[in-house]
Design an enzyme around this catalytic site. Structure first.
Site, PDB file in Angstrom:
ATOM      1  N   HIS A 189     -48.732  34.135 -85.975  1.00 12.08           N
ATOM      2  CA  HIS A 189     -47.357  34.622 -85.852  1.00 12.08           C
ATOM      3  C   HIS A 189     -47.293  36.071 -85.390  1.00 12.08           C
ATOM      4  CE1 HIS A 189     -45.156  31.172 -86.992  1.00 12.08           C
ATOM      5  NE2 HIS A 189     -45.910  30.983 -88.065  1.00 12.08           N
ATOM      6  N   ARG A 297     -32.042  23.768 -76.439  1.00  6.40           N
ATOM      7  CA  ARG A 297     -32.629  22.741 -77.326  1.00  6.40           C
ATOM      8  C   ARG A 297     -31.873  22.796 -78.655  1.00  6.40           C
ATOM      9  NH1 ARG A 297     -37.741  24.424 -74.507  1.00  6.40           N
ATOM     10  NH2 ARG A 297     -38.850  22.514 -73.935  1.00  6.40           N
ATOM     11  N   ARG A 333     -28.443  20.340 -74.630  1.00  9.93           N
ATOM     12  CA  ARG A 333     -29.032  19.013 -74.802  1.00  9.93           C
ATOM     13  C   ARG A 333     -28.694  18.521 -76.206  1.00  9.93           C
ATOM     14  NH1 ARG A 333     -35.412  18.484 -74.476  1.00  9.93           N
ATOM     15  NH2 ARG A 333     -35.355  19.478 -76.511  1.00  9.93           N
ATOM     16  N   GLU A 432     -37.366  12.277 -68.356  1.00  5.63           N
ATOM     17  CA  GLU A 432     -38.646  12.617 -68.993  1.00  5.63           C
ATOM     18  C   GLU A 432     -39.413  11.378 -69.416  1.00  5.63           C
ATOM     19  OE1 GLU A 432     -37.936  15.052 -72.499  1.00  5.63           O
ATOM     20  OE2 GLU A 432     -36.118  13.957 -72.975  1.00  5.63           O
ATOM     21  N   ASP A 456     -42.591  15.995 -71.387  1.00  2.84           N
ATOM     22  CA  ASP A 456     -42.715  14.604 -71.807  1.00  2.84           C
ATOM     23  C   ASP A 456     -43.053  13.694 -70.627  1.00  2.84           C
ATOM     24  OD1 ASP A 456     -42.451  14.487 -74.615  1.00  2.84           O
ATOM     25  OD2 ASP A 456     -40.367  15.102 -74.415  1.00  2.84           O
ATOM     26  N   CYS A 503     -36.668  21.405 -66.338  1.00  6.63           N
ATOM     27  CA  CYS A 503     -36.607  22.299 -67.505  1.00  6.63           C
ATOM     28  C   CYS A 503     -37.866  22.233 -68.364  1.00  6.63           C
ATOM     29  CB  CYS A 503     -35.363  22.034 -68.336  1.00  6.63           C
ATOM     30  SG  CYS A 503     -35.322  20.385 -69.027  1.00  6.63           S
TER      31      CYS A 503
HETATM   32  C1  PEP Z   1     -39.657  18.256 -71.704  1.00  2.38           C
HETATM   33  O1  PEP Z   1     -40.011  17.231 -72.274  1.00  2.38           O
HETATM   34  O2  PEP Z   1     -40.152  18.663 -70.636  1.00  2.38           O
HETATM   35  C2  PEP Z   1     -38.583  19.083 -72.278  1.00  2.38           C
HETATM   36  C3  PEP Z   1     -38.066  20.092 -71.613  1.00  2.38           C
HETATM   37  O3  PEP Z   1     -38.184  18.803 -73.551  1.00  2.38           O
HETATM   38  P1  PEP Z   1     -39.022  19.183 -74.869  1.00  2.38           P
HETATM   39  O4  PEP Z   1     -40.136  20.075 -74.447  1.00  2.38           O
HETATM   40  O5  PEP Z   1     -38.037  19.831 -75.784  1.00  2.38           O
HETATM   41  O6  PEP Z   1     -39.465  17.840 -75.331  1.00  2.38           O
HETATM   42 MG    MG Z   2     -38.839  16.345 -73.912  1.00  5.02          MG
END
Ligand code: PEP
Ligand code: MG
Length: 546
Positions: A189, A297, A333, A432, A456, A503
């Site tokens: 941290h 997020r 989101r 994703e 993802d 993203c």
């Molecule tokens: C992704 O999956 O690329 C994304 C932006 O969402 P997260 O990283 O929050 O799963």
């Molecule tokens: Mg994701």
């Protein structure tokens, strides 16, 4: 004195040259192990210490929000939760009652036992909790014994055996030139805090204290290379002074991109947006003049809450972000909980394969009350700025349609209640899951935009768990299979006249920038700290020659 170069782990970039200041944890006054009081009196002393530690943590939380943002401050909320954990409290109380230990000794024994237990766990994140337990224990002991922390009085390189986040945040921010510690990892941290605050840091420097004992004058810290140089000779000093200048110039050069448009050398405009998680992150996005928020997020707002957030709480958070970045598009989101993001107020049954399990929109469609609360909050907030709503983990058309239908129902409900809302709210989806990318042409007519989640998408396309170190070399967001899916998705978007952004983490991969431009990606959303670098990289590209 001979020059000594120590090597450690580069934890936060930048160069610092200055006097070393050796930080010691607060000296604890000696305490007895066996109490001379009653168990009840010791328990009362312990309860009072917990109360005092709680107020200290609240103060540190507020200071950290000011200096490093809400995300960084969360660690002190976690400390509070760990300190109030029933197992921890009961163990201390049991030590007092059954052994008639003093509160100090009972805390020290419990702290030791819990720290060892966490350190022995396999999971790296759980192992790191061991340092948090030691931090909490140290705090309680300091309160109980009345020990005082050291204060930093002049600009220095802060050197320590180990630095807990609370040590770091206790020091005067403006006087810290760099951090160097003997312990620590890149993901500890304190390393994260140093990066957030833009302070150079090197961790894991063994032999530091011993070497410092034989050093004099300024030391050099190279946070980018992970080097610490003691007793530097004239030539080394001159070299690092120049490097430091170059680094600062480079940072200042970047600042020039704050007010420049996000466009290529030949004038092609893209949007370079920021990914945020907490309301105060919107300030970081504003500080770099991001073109908008490409991904908020929302689940992070509530990960550490003790109950499901109600409509008013969510409304206030979304409205605050919209107002902080007024005029810019904010893509929120909807909750992406499940898998590795499980809030404490929603205990989920363990799953064999959580990444492919009951999460995000799949869970929201089953938990409609929870989903409606969020959708209503978003619709209400839409009145205060340029909101776009995005559904995560859409894998088939039925899911998208059900989510949109629920949104529409909420809108009608609010209209009846005569609540003001924006007339037009863009509604989009994350791409994703490979099925969504492959069938992008079927999804495109039903949404206003796509945002590709390459984290993802890579994990599912290459069957490489994004959290598993052992397959980290297989997790490649630049893999041709992933790139082909990106291209296919962007083409489908263009054919239906909707915008397509990225993203996931690889939106910030400068090497892929020419590919993204050629594929027709119109928006890239990255952590606020990356916005200016990406804008600069974009300005060097000539899109007509791609
Ligand atoms: C992704 O999956 O690329 C994304 C932006 O969402 P997260 O990283 O929050 O799963
Ligand atoms: Mg994701």
């Amino acid at each position: 004195m001979a020059m000594i170069t120590l090597r450690g782990i580069p934890a936060s970039p930048g160069v610092a040259i200055g006097p070393a200041w050796l930080y010691h944890k607060a000296e604890l006054a000696a305490y007895e192990e066996q109490s001379r009081l009653t168990a009840e009196a010791e328990r009362r002393r312990f309860d009072d210490a917990v109360e005092q530690a709680r107020s200290q943590l609240d103060l540190l939380y507020d200071k950290t929000v000011q200096e490093a943002g809400e995300a960084a401050a969360q660690i002190f909320d976690i400390h509070k939760m760990m300190m109030e954990d029933l197992d921890y409290l009961e163990s201390v109380e049991d030590n007092i009652t059954s052994q008639l230990y003093t509160a100090e000794h009972a805390v020290a024994c419990t702290g030791q036992e819990f720290a060892e237990m966490f350190a022995a766990m396999e999971d790296e994140v759980m192992q790191a909790r061991s340092a948090d337990i030691r931090d909490i224990t140290q705090r309680l002991l300091q309160v109980l014994t009345g020990g005082q922390s050291q204060t930093l009085e002049r600009s220095s390189v802060v050197c320590a055996h180990d630095l807990f986040p609370s040590d770091t945040m206790q020091l005067e921010r403006g006087l810290i030139m760099a951090f160097v510690t003997e312990l620590g990892s890149h993901v500890s941290h304190s390393a994260i805090l140093a990066r957030t605050m833009g302070i150079p840091a090197v961790v894991g420097v063994s032999g530091l204290a011993e070497a410092l004992a034989g050093a004099a004058g300024a030391i050099v810290v190279d946070g980018s290379q992970g080097l610490v140089i003691l007793n530097p000779d004239q030539q080394t000093l001159a070299e690092y002074t120049a490097r430091r200048e170059a680094y600062l110039q480079e940072r200042m050069g970047l600042d020039a991109y704050r007010d420049r448009p996000s466009r290529t050398r030949d004038g092609l405009e893209l949007e370079i947006c920021a990914n945020i998680a907490y309301v105060t992150d919107a300030d970081n996005a504003a500080a770099v003049n991001a073109d908008g928020v490409g991904l908020m997020r929302s689940e992070f707002l509530y990960m550490n809450a003790d109950r499901a957030p109600d409509e008013q709480t969510q409304f206030a958070a979304y409205r605050a972000v919209l107002e902080k970045l007024s005029g810019k598009r904010i893509v929120v989101r909807t909750l992406d909980i499940g898998a590795d993001k499980v809030p404490s107020w929603l205990p989920l049954p363990p799953e064999e394969n959580p990444a492919m399990g009951w999460r995000a929109v799949r869970m929201c469609l089953d938990h409609q009350d929870m989903f409606r609360t969020q959708l209503r909050a978003l619709l209400r907030a839409s009145y205060y700025g340029r909101l776009a709503i995005m559904f995560p983990m859409i894998g088939d058309l039925g899911q998208l349609r059900r989510a949109k239908a629920l949104l529409e129902e909420c809108r009608r409900e609010l209209e009846k209640e005569q609540v003001p809302m924006a007339e037009k709210i863009e509604v989009g989806m994350m791409v994703e899951i490979p099925s969504a990318a492959i069938l992008a042409d079927q999804f495109a007519p039903e949404v206003d935009f796509f945002s590709i989640g390459t984290n993802d998408l890579t994990q599912y396309t290459l069957a490489a768990d994004r959290l598993n170190d052992k397959v980290a070399d297989l997790f490649d967001s630049a893999h041709p299979a992933v790139l082909r899916l990106i291209q296919h998705t962007a083409q489908a978007a263009a054919a239906h006249g909707i915008w397509c952004g990225i993203c996931g983490e690889s939106a910030g991969n400068e090497e892929l920038l020419p590919f993204y431009i050629k594929a027709g990606i119109g928006e890239l959303s990255v952590v606020p700290g990356k916005v200016l670098e990406l804008r600069r990289a974009l300005s060097h590209i000539d899109s007509s020659s791609l």
